[in-house]
Design a protein around this motif. Structure first.
Motif, short mmCIF file in Angstrom:
data_model
loop_
_atom_site.label_atom_id
_atom_site.label_comp_id
_atom_site.label_asym_id
_atom_site.label_seq_id
_atom_site.Cartn_x
_atom_site.Cartn_y
_atom_site.Cartn_z
N CYS A 179 0.87 -1.17 0.00
CA CYS A 179 0.00 0.00 0.00
C CYS A 179 0.90 1.23 0.00
CB CYS A 179 -0.88 0.00 1.25
SG CYS A 179 -1.68 1.57 1.55
N CYS A 210 0.32 3.37 3.66
CA CYS A 210 0.76 2.88 4.97
C CYS A 210 1.85 1.81 4.87
CB CYS A 210 -0.43 2.35 5.76
SG CYS A 210 -1.10 0.83 5.08
N CYS A 240 -6.79 -1.53 0.80
CA CYS A 240 -5.90 -1.75 1.94
C CYS A 240 -6.71 -2.10 3.17
CB CYS A 240 -5.05 -0.51 2.19
SG CYS A 240 -3.92 -0.76 3.55
N CYS A 295 -5.33 0.75 6.13
CA CYS A 295 -5.69 2.17 6.16
C CYS A 295 -6.92 2.49 5.31
CB CYS A 295 -4.50 3.03 5.72
SG CYS A 295 -4.17 2.93 3.96
ZN LIG Z 1 -2.72 1.15 3.53
#
Ligand SMILES: [Zn+2]
Length: 391
Positions: A344, A347, A362, A365
């Motif tokens: 991702c 994050c 994700c 997040c």
């Molecule tokens: Zn993420």
């Protein structure tokens, strides 16, 4: 930098015979040498060149072949031998000794430019004999060029495709351009979308790939299965083989054209100075056979691998990008693209991303983004951070 322009030529029936005669003789000479080398003879370019006189005494017809073409045969073999020695020195497992050139393939004829004459769109290709060299059996070839040749060129290679069309490839020098722009664009290369780009201005580019391969593959499979039901060498068999060649060439041309346009867009049209691509290898995209494969999985693997190897053209795409970036004064970087689709970009958490998942969601997040976009951003961040490439 050196570029090459391939132009289709039109030649008379008589000149076709001349071309075929000369390539046949050049291949004969080449193969004769390969045979000698395979039997253990040592290669020495100077001595080989000197032996042409003896070869001509043995086969007087060699005199009707233009001398510079015969000289090129030795240079051709010299290159092949050096490449072989280099592979041996590097310890390559299969070093591959130079091979015999098969009869059904046209042996490319290389003319140095200084002996060629261009008048408008007509190119005169000389043959052997004439003047103090004795009688000329074949008169010089008059090739009509279907496109304008480059103004200045270094050498011209005459070739023939599988369908019997003849071409001249002109090698010429082109001045590299200087660009004043700045900026970075990174690309994720893929199958569904050929290239997904992300710039330091936060913009995305999406460059589609060649779309028609499915249609072409279906046609090709149909023609081949029809052909395979015919008796070999029968009239219909030969006809269908010809159709097959024509259709597969069409497909190849379309695909090539698409890659050219895409690489031209990236290298020539986009303003960014630095172009970064993930160096994913074709091998990575190939599905491997595993045990207990169901027929459905097997079919899927076959379709997928055919696409990666035949239809995707990643290797030629990267090559086109390389020389076009050089030509337009851009910098091309290849960086490891490992895990760029799994990570991702917000994050940095990783999650599995099988190929059918087109959207990155994700779990950590909550990011929702197209998988290729996310990957392009990751490549950008990795490039900017200057991370050392993964081993
Ligand atoms: Zn993420």
């Amino acid at each position: 930098m050196l570029l090459c322009k391939k132009i289709k030529i039109e030649v008379s029936e008589r000149d076709v015979q001349t071309l075929e005669f000369m390539q046949d003789k050049c291949r004969g000479l080449y193969n004769w040498w390969v045979g000698k080398l395979r039997r253990g003879e040592r290669w020495n370019l100077e001595q080989a060149k000197k032996s042409l006189k003896e070869s001509k005494a043995y086969d007087p017809e060699l005199r009707f072949v233009y001398g510079k073409l015969l000289a090129e045969v030795y240079f051709h073999l010299d290159k092949a031998m050096h490449a072989f020695f280099k592979r041996v020195a590097e310890g390559t497992k299969k070093a591959g000794f130079p091979r015999f050139k098969p009869r059904h393939q046209f042996f490319t004829l290389c003319y140095p430019a200084m002996y060629l004459e261009v008048q408008g769109n007509t190119l005169i290709l000389p043959t052997g004999g004439g003047g103090s060299w004795g009688p000329k059996r074949y008169s010089n070839i008059v090739a009509h060029l279907t496109e304008e040749p480059p103004e200045q060129f270094r050498e011209v290679a005459v070739s023939r495709d599988a369908r019997g069309n003849y071409f001249c490839s002109f090698v010429y020098e082109q001045q590299e351009q200087q660009v004043a722009h700045d900026g970075i664009v990174t690309f994720d290369l893929g199958i569904k979308t050929l290239a997904t780009g992300y710039t330091d201005q936060g913009r995305f580019y999406h460059i589609g790939g060649f779309k028609g391969y499915r249609w072409y593959n279906k046609q090709l499979d149909k023609i081949r299965s029809k052909r395979d039901r015919c008796k070999k060498k029968s009239r219909r068999y030969i006809h269908l083989s010809r159709v097959y060649k024509r259709v597969s060439e069409q497909k190849r041309n379309k695909q090539h054209d698409c890659l050219h346009k895409a690489s031209h867009l990236i290298a020539g049209t986009l303003a960014e100075r630095a172009v970064v691509i993930g160096d994913l290898s074709q091998q990575q995209m190939v599905m491997h056979k595993h045990e207990n494969e169901t027929p459905k999985e097997r079919r899927k693997r076959h379709i997928r691998n055919r696409m990666v190897y035949n239809d995707w053209g990643l290797y030629s795409f990267v090559q086109m990008l390389t020389y076009k970036c050089l030509l337009y004064g851009k910098e091309l970087y290849l960086i490891s693209e490992r895990d760029t689709s799994k990570t991702c970009h917000v994050c940095k958490q990783k999650q599995a991303m099988p190929l059918w998942k087109r959207t990155y969601r994700c779990e950590n997040c909550g990011l929702v983004m197209d998988r290729d976009d996310n990957s392009a951003v990751n490549i950008y961040q990795r490039f900017v951070a200057g991370l050392p490439p993964h081993a």
